[in-house]
Motif scaffolding. Structure first.
Motif, mmCIF file in Angstrom:
data_model
loop_
_atom_site.group_PDB
_atom_site.id
_atom_site.type_symbol
_atom_site.label_atom_id
_atom_site.label_comp_id
_atom_site.label_asym_id
_atom_site.label_seq_id
_atom_site.Cartn_x
_atom_site.Cartn_y
_atom_site.Cartn_z
ATOM 1 N N GLY A 144 0.821 -1.213 0.000
ATOM 2 C CA GLY A 144 0.000 0.000 0.000
ATOM 3 C C GLY A 144 0.849 1.253 0.000
ATOM 4 O O GLY A 144 0.552 2.214 -0.729
ATOM 5 N N LYS A 145 1.901 1.258 0.809
ATOM 6 C CA LYS A 145 2.811 2.413 0.845
ATOM 7 C C LYS A 145 3.518 2.591 -0.494
ATOM 8 O O LYS A 145 3.672 3.708 -0.982
ATOM 9 C CB LYS A 145 3.844 2.242 1.964
ATOM 10 N N MET A 146 3.944 1.480 -1.093
ATOM 11 C CA MET A 146 4.654 1.556 -2.374
ATOM 12 C C MET A 146 3.773 2.141 -3.462
ATOM 13 O O MET A 146 4.217 3.003 -4.223
ATOM 14 C CB MET A 146 5.150 0.172 -2.815
ATOM 15 N N VAL A 147 2.532 1.673 -3.546
ATOM 16 C CA VAL A 147 1.674 2.132 -4.642
ATOM 17 C C VAL A 147 1.115 3.530 -4.391
ATOM 18 O O VAL A 147 0.720 4.210 -5.326
ATOM 19 C CB VAL A 147 0.532 1.130 -4.953
ATOM 20 N N SER A 148 1.103 3.966 -3.139
ATOM 21 C CA SER A 148 0.574 5.292 -2.805
ATOM 22 C C SER A 148 1.606 6.394 -2.943
ATOM 23 O O SER A 148 1.252 7.547 -3.184
ATOM 24 C CB SER A 148 0.036 5.302 -1.374
ATOM 25 N N GLY A 149 2.873 6.043 -2.728
ATOM 26 C CA GLY A 149 3.914 7.051 -2.796
ATOM 27 C C GLY A 149 3.701 8.146 -1.771
ATOM 28 O O GLY A 149 3.291 7.888 -0.631
ATOM 29 N N SER A 154 0.377 7.708 7.148
ATOM 30 C CA SER A 154 0.864 6.705 8.093
ATOM 31 C C SER A 154 -0.271 6.121 8.925
ATOM 32 O O SER A 154 -1.178 6.830 9.358
ATOM 33 C CB SER A 154 1.911 7.336 9.017
ATOM 34 N N LEU A 155 -0.193 4.823 9.154
ATOM 35 C CA LEU A 155 -1.193 4.122 9.960
ATOM 36 C C LEU A 155 -0.778 4.051 11.420
ATOM 37 O O LEU A 155 -1.578 3.661 12.269
ATOM 38 C CB LEU A 155 -1.398 2.705 9.423
ATOM 39 N N THR A 156 0.463 4.397 11.692
ATOM 40 C CA THR A 156 0.980 4.387 13.070
ATOM 41 C C THR A 156 1.657 5.730 13.310
ATOM 42 O O THR A 156 1.205 6.731 12.792
ATOM 43 C CB THR A 156 1.944 3.198 13.272
#
Length: 172
Positions: A144-149, A154-156
């Motif tokens: 998810g982080k990779m495709v969102s850039g 952040s989830l935390t």
């Protein structure tokens, strides 16, 4: 031991929420994106987790956790093609897990059960599942982080924000 059951349910729920917050941040196309043919998309990971949970948690205390009807290899193929189907599959696995976990009693925790004909205590089987889920949820979040850039939220604790986060926690 009652505290253990409360704790493990909370930990499973937290893992579920991390993945779902990832689903919310990405578009439909990103759910099915693969880095290469050998890697898994979020959709494939979801299929695998759902299949694993359905197999492990159906008749959890009375049958082997690897059910004869499970088609594990098919879990790693692109079988689901819509977000709605993916979420339904995801929820079916989690519903099975939580419904079965809610039936576990304190006196069951040291009982012997089997996964792939390997003996486990119920505690060990629950811990095995929690580790497995956390491993794959970490993959889901990473993809998810990779495709969102730079659009990723952040989830935390956000990178570079630990001091402010901790100040807020400790200054209450």
């Amino acid at each position: 031991m009652h505290d253990y059951l409360i704790s493990v349910k909370k930990r499973f729920e937290l893992e579920k929420v991390l993945a779902e917050k990832t689903f919310e941040q990405i578009n439909d196309e990103a759910l099915f994106w693969q880095y290469n043919e050998e890697s898994n998309s979020i959709a494939i990971i979801v299929q695998h987790l759902a299949g694993n949970m359905l197999s492990r948690w159906t008749d959890f205390l009375t049958t082997d956790g690897e059910k004869p009807w499970r088609e594990r290899d098919a879990e790693f193929e692109n079988n689901i093609i819509t977000r709605q189907a993916l979420i339904a599959n995801w929820n079916s696995g989690w519903d099975c897990l939580f419904n079965s976990l809610n039936l576990v009693q304190i006196e069951d925790l040291n009982k012997e059960i089997f996964i792939r004909n390997e003996s486990h205590t119920v505690i060990d089987a629950i811990n095995r599942q929690l580790v497995h889920v956390a491993y794959h949820v970490g993959q889901i979040v990473f993809i998810g982080k990779m495709v969102s850039g730079p659009k990723w939220e952040s989830l935390t604790v956000p990178k570079g924000k630990s001091a402010a986060f901790n100040a807020g926690k400790f200054n209450k």
